[in-house]
Design an enzyme around this catalytic site. Structure first.
Site, PDB file in Angstrom:
ATOM      1  N   ARG A  23      50.403  54.158 -80.334  1.00 22.58           N
ATOM      2  CA  ARG A  23      51.512  55.003 -79.886  1.00 22.58           C
ATOM      3  C   ARG A  23      52.456  54.238 -78.974  1.00 22.58           C
ATOM      4  NH1 ARG A  23      47.951  60.583 -79.036  1.00 22.58           N
ATOM      5  NH2 ARG A  23      48.024  61.183 -81.231  1.00 22.58           N
ATOM      6  N   TYR A  72      55.010  58.680 -87.517  1.00 22.38           N
ATOM      7  CA  TYR A  72      53.618  58.203 -87.525  1.00 22.38           C
ATOM      8  C   TYR A  72      53.053  57.975 -86.122  1.00 22.38           C
ATOM      9  CZ  TYR A  72      55.424  53.265 -87.877  1.00 22.38           C
ATOM     10  OH  TYR A  72      56.053  52.058 -87.706  1.00 22.38           O
ATOM     11  N   GLU A  73      51.721  57.854 -86.099  1.00 13.82           N
ATOM     12  CA  GLU A  73      50.937  57.817 -84.849  1.00 13.82           C
ATOM     13  C   GLU A  73      51.065  59.119 -84.060  1.00 13.82           C
ATOM     14  OE1 GLU A  73      49.024  55.612 -85.162  1.00 13.82           O
ATOM     15  OE2 GLU A  73      50.098  54.177 -86.396  1.00 13.82           O
ATOM     16  N   GLY A  74      51.237  60.221 -84.769  1.00 14.44           N
ATOM     17  CA  GLY A  74      51.397  61.520 -84.125  1.00 14.44           C
ATOM     18  C   GLY A  74      52.866  61.854 -84.025  1.00 14.44           C
TER      19      GLY A  74
END
Length: 593
Positions: A294, A437-439
């Site tokens: 993140r 992406y990555e949340g």
């Protein structure tokens, strides 16, 4: 237009804003001076400019190819990665016990901005390796670490993180990939993972996958998940490669951007894997990898915005269209360069204010990742609190603004930006994925208000407020930086007011917290950049007061003034929207959409 690593900007932040020389007594900083940091950045900048940037646009056009299960990266990419490994860049911040150079994370984050700015897609290969390395380093057994980390440290082997499946993205409790224990202590892994960045390629002879799976018989949901190390090739006791494991790339995704990165569908068929940490603690262990990713994604989004801004500036200086409102500035030519027009300058300064403020925010946060290792318990605790609190802010806010900068850059290019003859299109396409992406950024906002704010009784946010108050108190009064300090104080006040509203209304109705979360994160991001700009303004003004006539410092102050006058007021709008709560959002029946 050729990308140029912002060496001067980041050197200024490290040396004059963060003053890294004062951390010489902290672990990892003993041999790292501001002078050495500048030398590293200059060398990393040259590598990014001369080796990585030239392959970025051709790689976007060519993309990755798959034949059977064999993936080939664009022309020149494998060779560029080999040069990166030979130069030692992947090992810069890695643990010396496994062959790393042990440099601070703050220096690695500066170098990472150059790599991602030169080519976001290329930077994902070493970036995913660093994330997988961190998860193994933090949680795996000594045997696994000895076996896999040395070659991951050098970059000879790369790594991935395998979470998402066709039926689950954010809701990882729905993971179906299964792990069956074997008598020798290993596990058989079977399942399918999708959207796996750098899942298969021709850069390295082995790829070490970190895979989230459910041990046979484990409970449903998050609590039943475990994390496994699954290599592409099994590794013999002497470190040599053995037989091919039961994992392969079943296909490549056709994507909007980051074409040079191999985004794979990974098929696991009785693949041999080893448990990382304890059974049932897969999400806890994966969070080490995810948090690393993140922060890297926030860095990536911001770095793409930086590159897009540079391209827009070059275009605006060269493109002749119309005449200045105050009279010709290029009287011998048919028209003036568009950089004379106020609205073009607005777009350029907007992008610049975000990217330069974001550069400081990234390095300031990375410094706290280093301070987590401090022997001073109070320093380490504060740093750990900050990393938890700020990770969702940095990821979401900087990717939002990186994309915004890329969109502004395309607008500066006009119709040319919408074609593939100029780089604006690629930057916009590449930047968009960073918000997902990555949340997704909405998930980051929920994580901030639902988990990070109330953690430890709100200790992190109270510490953050106290730090800002101390800075305002120390630097208030009159003088050139007064607008910066006053703007910071006002933004912090709005963030505090928003925090109190959440405390009073979020618990009574959780939908209020959900409805307010994105606006809250935006106020937080604005306040974070206000703090960075106040600190940069202070450092730049000190240089001017010391007799420097370098236009670099005047440029910093001018850009910072744009932030204070044109961007800080947005905090008030976000606060007003936040206070409306969830009523209007939840009042519309689903079938009415």
């Amino acid at each position: 237009m050729a990308y140029k690593a912002p060496v001067r900007d980041l050197t200024f932040i490290l040396s004059d804003v963060l003053d890294i020389d004062r951390y010489a007594n902290q672990p990892g900083f003993q041999d790292v001076s501001a002078e050495l940091a500048q030398q590293v950045l200059e060398e990393a900048g040259r590598f990014a400019d001369e080796v990585i940037a030239p392959i970025n646009n051709p790689g976007d056009k060519e993309g990755c190819r798959i034949e059977g299960s064999v993936v080939t990266t664009p022309k020149g990419w494998k060779e560029a990665y080999a040069q990166m490994v030979e130069a030692g860049w992947p090992s810069l911040t890695m643990d010396p016990e496994y062959g790393g150079q042990g440099m601070p994370q703050v220096l690695g984050s500066a170098v990472g901005q150059f790599t991602a700015g030169a080519s976001a897609a290329f930077s994902m290969y070493p970036g995913l390796t660093a994330g997988a390395w961190a998860g193994i380093h933090a949680n795996a057994s000594d045997e696994l670490k000895r076996k896999y980390l040395p070659k991951m440290t050098t970059g000879e082997w790369t790594g991935t993180m395998n979470l998402t499946e066709p039926q689950c993205g954010t809701d990882l409790g729905m993971v179906r990939t299964k792990a069956v224990p074997q008598p020798d202590g290993s596990y058989r892994i079977t399942g399918q993972k999708i959207w796996i960045s750098a899942g298969e390629h021709d850069f390295a002879e082995n790829i070490i996958h970190t895979v989230l799976a459910r041990v046979e018989g484990a409970p449903a949901g998050i609590k039943g998940l475990s994390l496994f190390l699954v290599p592409k090739f099994l590794v013999n006791e002497d470190g040599s490669l053995g037989e091919r494991n039961g994992v392969q790339c079943a296909g490549l995704e056709e994507k909007m951007g980051i074409h040079g990165n191999a985004t794979c569908v990974m098929a696991y068929e009785d693949a041999t894997g080893w448990l990382i940490g304890e059974e049932g603690r897969g999400m806890n262990n994966m969070f080490v990898v995810m948090n690393e990713a993140r922060l890297g994604t926030g860095l990536q989004g911001l770095a793409i915005g930086t590159a897009a801004y540079q391209a827009a500036v070059d275009f605006a200086r060269d493109r002749l269209q119309g005449r200045s409102l105050t009279g010709p500035k290029n009287p011998e030519g048919p028209a003036d360069p568009i950089i004379v027009h106020p609205d073009v300058r607005r777009m350029l300064l907007e992008a610049r204010a975000f990217v330069e403020g974001g550069q400081a925010f990234i390095l300031w946060t990375a410094l706290h990742a280093d301070l987590e290792k401090s022997e001073d318990e109070a320093v380490a605790q504060k740093a750990k609190d900050y990393m938890g609190l700020l990770t969702p802010v940095l990821k979401a806010y900087l990717t939002d603004k990186g994309f915004h900068a890329a969109s502004l850059a395309m607008q500066v290019h006009g119709g040319s930006g919408y074609t593939e003859h100029f780089p604006a299109s690629q930057y916009l396409r590449d930047a968009r994925i960073t918000m997902i992406y990555e949340g997704t950024n909405g998930i980051q906002a929920l994580d901030l208000v639902g988990r990070k704010l109330p953690a430890n009784g709100g200790r992190a946010i109270m510490s953050w407020f106290a730090e800002i108050d101390a800075f305002v108190s120390e630097n208030g009064g009159e003088g050139p930086i007064k607008p910066f300090v006053d703007g910071l104080a006002d933004s912090k006040k709005k963030l505090q007011e928003a925090t109190m509203w959440l405390m009073q209304n979020g618990m009574a109705n959780p939908d209020n917290a959900g409805a307010a979360s994105t606006d809250y994160l935006n106020i937080f991001g604005i306040t974070a950049l206000a703090y960075m700009w106040a600190r940069m303004a202070k450092a730049a003004q000190a240089k001017i007061d010391g007799g420097s006539d370098d236009p670099f410092y005047a440029g910093k102050l001018a850009t910072g003034r744009y932030f204070v006058e044109r961007i800080l007021p947005d905090a008030q709008a976000h606060l007003a929207k936040l206070k409306t709560g969830a009523d209007v959002l939840m009042s519309v029946p689903a079938e009415a959409f």
